[in-house]
Design a protein around this motif. Structure first.
Motif, PDB file in Angstrom:
ATOM      1  N   ILE A 118       0.832  -1.203   0.000  1.00  0.00           N
ATOM      2  CA  ILE A 118       0.000   0.000   0.000  1.00  0.00           C
ATOM      3  C   ILE A 118       0.868   1.254   0.000  1.00  0.00           C
ATOM      4  CG2 ILE A 118      -1.622   1.364   1.371  1.00  0.00           C
ATOM      5  CD1 ILE A 118      -2.966  -1.168   2.198  1.00  0.00           C
ATOM      6  N   ALA A 119       1.895   1.231   0.864  1.00  0.00           N
ATOM      7  CA  ALA A 119       2.774   2.404   0.931  1.00  0.00           C
ATOM      8  C   ALA A 119       3.402   2.664  -0.425  1.00  0.00           C
ATOM      9  CB  ALA A 119       3.847   2.191   1.990  1.00  0.00           C
ATOM     10  N   ASN A 120       3.845   1.614  -1.065  1.00  0.00           N
ATOM     11  CA  ASN A 120       4.459   1.751  -2.378  1.00  0.00           C
ATOM     12  C   ASN A 120       3.461   2.292  -3.401  1.00  0.00           C
ATOM     13  OD1 ASN A 120       6.677   1.307  -4.253  1.00  0.00           O
ATOM     14  ND2 ASN A 120       5.384  -0.292  -5.114  1.00  0.00           N
ATOM     15  N   ALA A 121       2.248   1.750  -3.349  1.00  0.00           N
ATOM     16  CA  ALA A 121       1.229   2.222  -4.281  1.00  0.00           C
ATOM     17  C   ALA A 121       0.928   3.691  -4.041  1.00  0.00           C
ATOM     18  CB  ALA A 121      -0.039   1.384  -4.145  1.00  0.00           C
ATOM     19  N   LEU A 122       0.922   4.097  -2.773  1.00  0.00           N
ATOM     20  CA  LEU A 122       0.656   5.498  -2.464  1.00  0.00           C
ATOM     21  C   LEU A 122       1.781   6.402  -2.964  1.00  0.00           C
ATOM     22  CD1 LEU A 122      -0.913   5.308   1.097  1.00  0.00           C
ATOM     23  CD2 LEU A 122      -2.006   6.036  -1.015  1.00  0.00           C
ATOM     24  N   VAL A 123       3.015   5.945  -2.820  1.00  0.00           N
ATOM     25  CA  VAL A 123       4.127   6.734  -3.355  1.00  0.00           C
ATOM     26  C   VAL A 123       3.964   6.876  -4.867  1.00  0.00           C
ATOM     27  CG1 VAL A 123       6.601   6.808  -3.785  1.00  0.00           C
ATOM     28  CG2 VAL A 123       5.747   6.169  -1.534  1.00  0.00           C
ATOM     29  N   ASN A 124       3.657   5.762  -5.527  1.00  0.00           N
ATOM     30  CA  ASN A 124       3.436   5.818  -6.979  1.00  0.00           C
ATOM     31  C   ASN A 124       2.312   6.774  -7.319  1.00  0.00           C
ATOM     32  OD1 ASN A 124       5.449   4.079  -7.826  1.00  0.00           O
ATOM     33  ND2 ASN A 124       4.186   2.275  -7.478  1.00  0.00           N
ATOM     34  N   PHE A 125       1.262   6.724  -6.510  1.00  0.00           N
ATOM     35  CA  PHE A 125       0.155   7.653  -6.741  1.00  0.00           C
ATOM     36  C   PHE A 125       0.637   9.089  -6.615  1.00  0.00           C
ATOM     37  CE2 PHE A 125      -3.631   9.952  -6.641  1.00  0.00           C
ATOM     38  CZ  PHE A 125      -3.663  10.738  -5.500  1.00  0.00           C
TER      39      PHE A 125
END
Lengths: 291, 259, 337
Positions: free
Chosen positions: C9-16
């Protein structure tokens, strides 16, 4: 000095490939009035269809090439009618059409990757004997390419000037509203344009694949913008200007290798493009005085 | 004003020429604007549109000079001429169609602040200036009759309303000279009155009005002086009455049935 | 929630966050100004490279890492440097390309710039280490963090940067500059007649958009610690335009929503089961899906989910009172022309 003449010879070959491809694009562009970025993908298709036909159906390369390019013409027609014209009907502005063709190019990329995979291929010609023509050094296949290109360009010229279809295409390219008003069946002519220019793209792709010995699914993508450069330099919708543009760019690309490292070959085309656009945004057609 | 010498003309055109691909659209055109409201008339193809283009700056003259308020503007870019106080309207109403009616005026307002950095760091100051601008714009909209439409997108207006918006934009610029390109074209008679009213108000508040028009009744009602253009040059200057008695003018219009 | 999915999730949020930066920036140059900048991702790359070489120390022959600059600057300055570099590039390109705004000409010129730039970078190792690209870039708080939980460390940085950039974008949206930009997009001839310097307006919009791209690039290289020339940015470019178009051109909030949706699609595709023997199908599927999504948006709802926000609205009561306006009867609706 010999290197110069050889590179000039290469330049003629590249110019030939470029001319066929870019005439197709410029005619298409002139009639539909937006840039079809997936045009390059049609070129790729020509090469791959030909490869499949020569390898699986064991057809002679000329027949395979012919069938393949007809196939590409049909695909081009399909995409033009099933996808692009749907957006045109909706009244999408030019910038949206550009994005649509861009997305189509991406879609085709994905399809090609699944269908043919990433490994490079070769089109075998078996005609690689070297021939000296004056100061030039050609392989037989390169001479075929030049000859084929010249032949197709002449054919295209005849179509544009002698046939009703050709005249209709030119009319639509010059002034769409007027063309409609004078009763030209624009829908049918557009269909014919998709077919013919798709065919030309296919030929361009096959010729390119032959010239560069080994190709992969990015063939058309890489070359498309060089084709586009020739179109813009020559003048959008101006086939004769585009032929001149193709000659200019094709020769420049190859001759430049005498002074610049070969990796920057294609960039020479872009440099010419930028310079021409700065100097004459309409393209060079005004100078040549040809329509 | 000194009664002996007249004020210098706000607009002077000398020897203006422009050709397009072999056709001489405007040829050695010369005139001066000294009156409050001046009309420019002429048959179709006389070169009126070209003249407007040359005056506004969208076209560059092949030869000749244009002086505006003492400044030589012959080769000046359109936006600079506009900043100097020379405003024009378009024959077919144009608007910023995704902007609201109010925003159309805010953009046209002479105190519009385009600064990029300022927009980010001087927000409070900008907001204050905006409020002033909004007040002025709303007043103009009220005068013109578009107040109710102020928050509607300009693209959704009717034809007549768009015409009024054109005029409102011209008004808010408080120009020294405004060039109206056929302001009554395609406007129904009820609205023509309102348009005329607005033009008169502008003239009374000090703006010089240059009116290019086909509707000769409007020209007669409104203009202190009328310039007749034919075949790219000025062939007569005076009142409509004088023009009707002028053989050359009548000949120029012959066949159009407009006079 | 176990730490693995939390990490995801954290990674996806950074990508977002990165995609949102890109989307909001593109919303300024494309959404508001109408400039079809197909070379947008070259600006991202420049931001990444300059951010990297500003933060790196001198060239490291032992690691075979060659590059220009190498000033060991702290990462916030390096990010700013990346933005400035991209902005300058945007300025140069704008001066050349924005004379004729016909989309096709613009697209080809921008691509030409991109291609030349890309080739120069790839073939000149002394610039940004050629094909291998930059690596070993010092990550913010990298020395003191556990690499396994790094996404959580980086997330606040992205949040703060994105937050600042969104505030700036909102300020622009509601400002005179924003109005002028949109007016130039709607009708540049009319804007000129209203005294606007059209070229200047367009170039400034382009520069701002490119600066945003630069920040996104810098964030990327600091997150990953490395950056190299990928062959083609077609996929990412389509993603960026799709994000802006889905959300609604000219709308900052829409750009954020669009980025969220596109990021969701791009990340979610990972969960499609891999087909035995063709592990790379996921990438192809992602490409095809994204292409279809963009076409769908352009077909069904070309204006996007959110309409372009009007920069200025009147507060009826106060202003009307101030002006003592009595409402005139509305104009009669007549037929057009």
């Amino acid at each position: 000095m010999i290197a110069f003449w050889h590179s000039l010879g290469f330049g003629l070959v590249t110019a030939g490939v470029l001319a066929v491809s870019s005439v197709g694009l410029t005619v298409q562009f002139g009639v539909i009035n937006y840039a079809n970025i997936s045009y390059g993908q049609y070129m790729t298709l020509g090469a791959y269809f030909t490869w499949d036909l020569t390898n699986y159906a064991h057809l002679n390369i000329w027949i395979a090439g012919l069938l393949a390019c007809i196939g590409v013409g049909l695909v081009s027609l399909f995409i033009g009618k099933a996808i692009f014209s749907q957006f045109v009907k909706r009244g999408s502005p030019g910038s949206h059409m550009l994005l649509v063709t861009f997305a189509t190019a991406l879609l085709l990329s994905a399809i090609y990757s699944v269908a043919w995979g990433p490994s490079p291929r070769q089109l075998d010609i078996h005609a690689l004997n070297a021939l000296h023509v004056g100061p030039f050094l050609f392989t037989a296949v390169q001479l075929y390419v030049i000859g084929l290109s010249a032949g197709l360009l002449i054919a295209m010229h005849l179509v544009l000037t002698r046939t009703r279809l050709g005249k209709a295409m030119r009319a639509m390219s010059d002034n769409m509203t007027l063309a409609r008003l004078t009763g030209i069946p624009t829908g049918r002519v557009t269909d014919a344009v998709w077919l013919i220019t798709g065919f030309l793209a296919g030929v361009g792709g096959v010729a390119l694949a032959i010239e560069i010995a080994s190709f992969d699914i990015n063939l058309g993508l890489n070359f498309f913008f060089v084709v586009m450069a020739a179109v813009v330099v020559g003048g959008i919708g101006k086939p004769y200007g585009t032929m001149v543009g193709a000659l200019l760019i094709g020769v420049s690309i190859e001759v430049s290798t005498n002074v610049i490292p070969a990796q920057y070959k294609l960039d020479v085309a872009f440099l010419i493009l930028i310079l021409i656009l700065l100097w004459k945004p309409q393209g060079i057609s005004r100078i040549t005085g040809k329509v | 004003m000194n009664s002996v010498s007249e004020a210098p003309p706000i607009l002077e055109v000398m020897g203006l020429s422009k050709a397009f691909g072999g056709v001489q659209a405007v040829h050695d055109c010369r005139f001066e604007i000294t009156q409050r409201v001046t009309g420019i008339i002429g048959p179709n193809g006389a070169g009126k549109s070209t003249l407007i283009g040359l005056l506004s700056g969208t076209l560059l003259a092949d030869a000749g000079r244009i002086c505006f308020g003492g400044n030589e503007i012959t080769r000046m870019a359109p936006h600079r001429r506009s900043q100097l106080g020379l405003t024009r309207t378009f024959q077919i109403s144009r608007q910023f169609h995704t902007l609201s009616v109010l925003e159309n005026l805010l953009v046209a307002s002479p105190d519009a602040d385009d600064r990029l950095i300022g927009a980010i760091v001087l927000r409070r100051q900008m907001k204050r200036r905006d409020r002033e601008s909004v007040k002025r714009s709303l007043q103009v909209l009220e005068d013109v009759g578009l107040y109710a439409k102020r928050d509607d997108r300009a693209g959704e207006l009717s034809g007549g309303q768009m015409r009024l918006l054109e005029i409102a934009r011209a008004i808010i610029r408080q120009p020294k000279l405004v060039l109206f390109d056929e302001p009554t074209a395609g406007v129904n008679p009820v609205l023509i009155e309102r348009v005329e009213e607005q033009l008169r108000n502008m003239a009374e508040s000090g703006t010089t009005v240059l009116l290019v028009e086909h509707n000769l009744k409007v020209v007669e009602r409104m203009c202190d002086s009328v310039i007749v253009v034919a075949n790219g040059s000025v062939i007569a200057v005076g009142s409509m009455e004088e023009h009707r008695a002028n053989d050359e003018v009548v000949k120029a219009y012959l066949g159009t049935g407009e006079a | 929630m176990n730490s693995a999915s939390g990490l995801w999730i954290a990674n996806a949020l950074v990508n977002f966050g990165v995609l949102a930066t890109i989307s909001v920036g593109l919303n300024i140059s494309f959404g508001m100004a109408g400039i079809l900048d197909l070379s947008y991702f070259f600006s991202v790359a420049i931001g990444a490279y300059f951010g990297g070489v500003l933060a790196l120390g001198g060239t490291n022959a032992a690691l075979d890492l060659n590059h220009i600059l190498g000033l060991s600057l702290p990462w916030p300055i390096a990010i700013l440097g990346g933005a400035v570099a991209s902005g300058l590039l945007g300025l140069l390109v704008g001066l050349v390309a924005l004379r004729r705004l016909r989309s096709d000409y613009l697209a080809i010129v921008l691509f030409a710039v991109w291609s030349i730039g890309y080739d120069i970078i790839s073939n000149t190792p002394s610039l940004f280490n050629g094909i291998t690209g930059l690596f070993n870039v010092p990550q913010p708080f990298g020395a003191t963090s556990n690499p396994l939980t790094y996404p959580w460390v980086f997330l606040p940085i992205v949040a703060v940067v994105l937050g600042l950039l969104v505030l700036v974008a909102y300020a622009l949206e509601r400002s005179g500059f924003g109005r002028t930009v949109r007016s130039v997009r709607d009708d540049s001839d009319l804007a000129e007649a209203m005294g606007k310097a059209v070229m200047s307006v367009r170039i400034r919009s382009m520069v701002v958009g490119c600066a945003y791209a630069g920040v996104a690039g810098a964030l990327t290289i600091f997150y990953v610690g490395a950056y190299n020339p990928s062959a083609w940015f077609i996929f990412e470019t389509i993603a960026a335009f799709a994000a802006v178009l889905i959300g609604g051109r000219g709308n900052v909030f829409g750009a954020l929503i669009g980025a969220f949706i596109i990021n969701g699609i791009a990340s979610g595709v990972q969960f499609i089961p891999t087909i035995a023997g063709r592990l790379d199908l996921t990438a192809d599927f992602r490409e095809a899906l994204l292409a279809l999504v963009l076409m769908l948006v352009l077909y069904i709802r070309p204006h996007g989910v959110f309409r372009e926000r009007l920069g200025t609205r009147t507060r009826d009561e106060t202003t009307a009172d101030e002006l003592s306006i009595e409402s005139q009867p509305p104009l009669p609706i007549e037929s057009v022309q």
